[in-house]
Design a protein around this motif. Structure first.
Motif, PDB file in Angstrom:
ATOM      1  N   GLU A  43      -3.143   3.696  -2.672  1.00 17.15           N
ATOM      2  CA  GLU A  43      -3.081   2.675  -3.709  1.00 17.15           C
ATOM      3  C   GLU A  43      -2.555   1.369  -3.132  1.00 17.15           C
ATOM      4  O   GLU A  43      -1.652   1.372  -2.302  1.00 17.15           O
ATOM      5  N   ASN A  44      -3.134   0.279  -3.600  1.00 20.78           N
ATOM      6  CA  ASN A  44      -2.714  -1.044  -3.164  1.00 20.78           C
ATOM      7  C   ASN A  44      -2.624  -1.936  -4.397  1.00 20.78           C
ATOM      8  O   ASN A  44      -3.554  -1.958  -5.212  1.00 20.78           O
ATOM      9  N   GLY A  98      -4.285  10.146  -2.867  1.00 20.90           N
ATOM     10  CA  GLY A  98      -4.883   8.824  -2.942  1.00 20.90           C
ATOM     11  C   GLY A  98      -4.111   7.766  -2.200  1.00 20.90           C
ATOM     12  O   GLY A  98      -2.945   7.951  -1.831  1.00 20.90           O
ATOM     13  N   SER A 154     -10.747   2.832  -8.224  1.00 22.00           N
ATOM     14  CA  SER A 154     -10.329   1.811  -9.181  1.00 22.00           C
ATOM     15  C   SER A 154     -10.144   0.524  -8.391  1.00 22.00           C
ATOM     16  O   SER A 154      -9.331   0.468  -7.465  1.00 22.00           O
ATOM     17  N   LYS A 204     -13.744   0.918 -12.602  1.00 16.47           N
ATOM     18  CA  LYS A 204     -13.354   2.300 -12.345  1.00 16.47           C
ATOM     19  C   LYS A 204     -14.599   3.160 -12.222  1.00 16.47           C
ATOM     20  O   LYS A 204     -15.542   3.011 -12.996  1.00 16.47           O
ATOM     21  N   THR A 215      -8.883   7.732  -4.718  1.00 14.93           N
ATOM     22  CA  THR A 215      -8.223   9.024  -4.887  1.00 14.93           C
ATOM     23  C   THR A 215      -9.230  10.161  -4.766  1.00 14.93           C
ATOM     24  O   THR A 215     -10.359  10.058  -5.260  1.00 14.93           O
ATOM     25  N   THR A 271       0.844  -1.191   0.000  1.00 10.40           N
ATOM     26  CA  THR A 271       0.000   0.000   0.000  1.00 10.40           C
ATOM     27  C   THR A 271       0.880   1.240   0.000  1.00 10.40           C
ATOM     28  O   THR A 271       1.882   1.294   0.699  1.00 10.40           O
ATOM     29  N   SER A 272       0.475   2.240  -0.781  1.00 14.11           N
ATOM     30  CA  SER A 272       1.237   3.482  -0.835  1.00 14.11           C
ATOM     31  C   SER A 272       0.286   4.676  -0.839  1.00 14.11           C
ATOM     32  O   SER A 272      -0.881   4.563  -1.212  1.00 14.11           O
ATOM     33  N   GLY A 328      -6.532  -2.081  -5.580  1.00 17.86           N
ATOM     34  CA  GLY A 328      -6.721  -0.936  -6.467  1.00 17.86           C
ATOM     35  C   GLY A 328      -6.383   0.373  -5.789  1.00 17.86           C
ATOM     36  O   GLY A 328      -5.412   0.460  -5.028  1.00 17.86           O
ATOM     37  N   SER A 329      -7.186   1.401  -6.013  1.00 23.12           N
ATOM     38  CA  SER A 329      -6.881   2.714  -5.457  1.00 23.12           C
ATOM     39  C   SER A 329      -8.151   3.516  -5.185  1.00 23.12           C
ATOM     40  O   SER A 329      -9.203   3.286  -5.783  1.00 23.12           O
ATOM     41  N   ARG A 346      -0.283   8.446  -2.366  1.00 28.53           N
ATOM     42  CA  ARG A 346       0.125   9.203  -3.545  1.00 28.53           C
ATOM     43  C   ARG A 346      -0.369  10.633  -3.442  1.00 28.53           C
ATOM     44  O   ARG A 346      -1.540  10.877  -3.155  1.00 28.53           O
TER      45      ARG A 346
END
Length: 109
Positions: free
Chosen positions: A31-32, A29, A63, A73, A39, A3-4, A36-37, A6
């Motif tokens: 994200e993994n 956002g 997403s 999405k 945002t 996981t990050s 997905g993500s 952004r």
């Protein structure tokens, strides 16, 4: 599966016929790689300040990786229109208000 977080901003500070204005978008956002993500987008375009002209834009973008090669999405909110340049390619986008849902299928050939 990591996981990050952004954070991205693409802002333009311009002058046209002696008038300064700012336009662009900011994204925050999570994200993994597995799921997905999610945002949040905040856009600004204050080139035109007449009454009834939207200058601030807010959108949520989801997403989700449903299965291998299948991506859901969704975008809900508003996005600014006008000239947008991504990776050196510029095009004129229409403004957007509402909801958009896409189902993408990818397959490696």
């Amino acid at each position: 599966g990591r996981t990050s977080l952004r954070l991205a901003t693409l802002m333009e500070f311009r002058t046209l016929e002696g008038d300064d204005y700012v336009r662009g978008s900011n994204f925050l956002g999570i994200e993994n790689g597995k799921w997905g993500s999610l945002t949040f987008e905040y856009g600004l375009d204050n080139q035109r300040n007449e009454e009834g002209i939207r200058n601030h834009f807010y959108a949520g973008i989801l997403s989700a990786n449903i299965a291998h090669g299948l991506i859901f999405k969704s975008l809900v909110g508003t996005q600014r229109g006008g000239l947008k340049c991504v990776a050196g390619i510029c095009r004129d986008y229409p403004s957007f208000a509402g909801a958009n849902v896409e189902l993408l299928f990818t397959r490696r050939l």
